[in-house]
Design an enzyme around this catalytic site. Sequence first.
Site: not given
Length: 176
Positions: A18, A110, A143
């Site tokens: 991310d 994702k 995450c």
Amino acid sequence: MASGDTEKWRSTALLVIDMQNDFILPSSPIHLRGGQAIVPNVIKAVEVARKRGIPVIWVVREHDPSGRDAELLRRHMYSPGKPKPASKGSVGAELVDGLVIKEGDYKLVKTRFSAFFNTNLHSYLQSNGITSLVITGVQTPNCIRQTVFDAVAWNYHPVTIIVDATAAATPEIHTY
């Protein structure tokens, strides 16, 4: 680099999680305060991985601009007039400056916290002989943690978190 060096790392992969504009840049309404500070360390981790022949897996969040594939608790962010974080094709969904997907790297999309949830990550790792993971990116309590928990559940060992190449909103949350 000696061939033995590459052999040593053959079963390891680096996950970069991310590191996208919407999560890192202060101009984003959903930016993570601690994210920008780790960018140089993530860049360094990627450079070291490539030098050692370690596969780099870019784990990114991308959502339909309507938010219909986002978690229920986040769908309100995709209402008219809202920021629509990490919407597919948006500048916010792109990797932050300095991080570049190169030939041989793997991009995994994702829609949840864990890089394993509803993705082909486990299959990809297994088919490439990967048994250990090194984790970088944001954000530690979400995450990063969920991906690590799932990696352990899938019996990856060791699973290493580079502490100064991961971040949360505050140092206290990060180290907790």
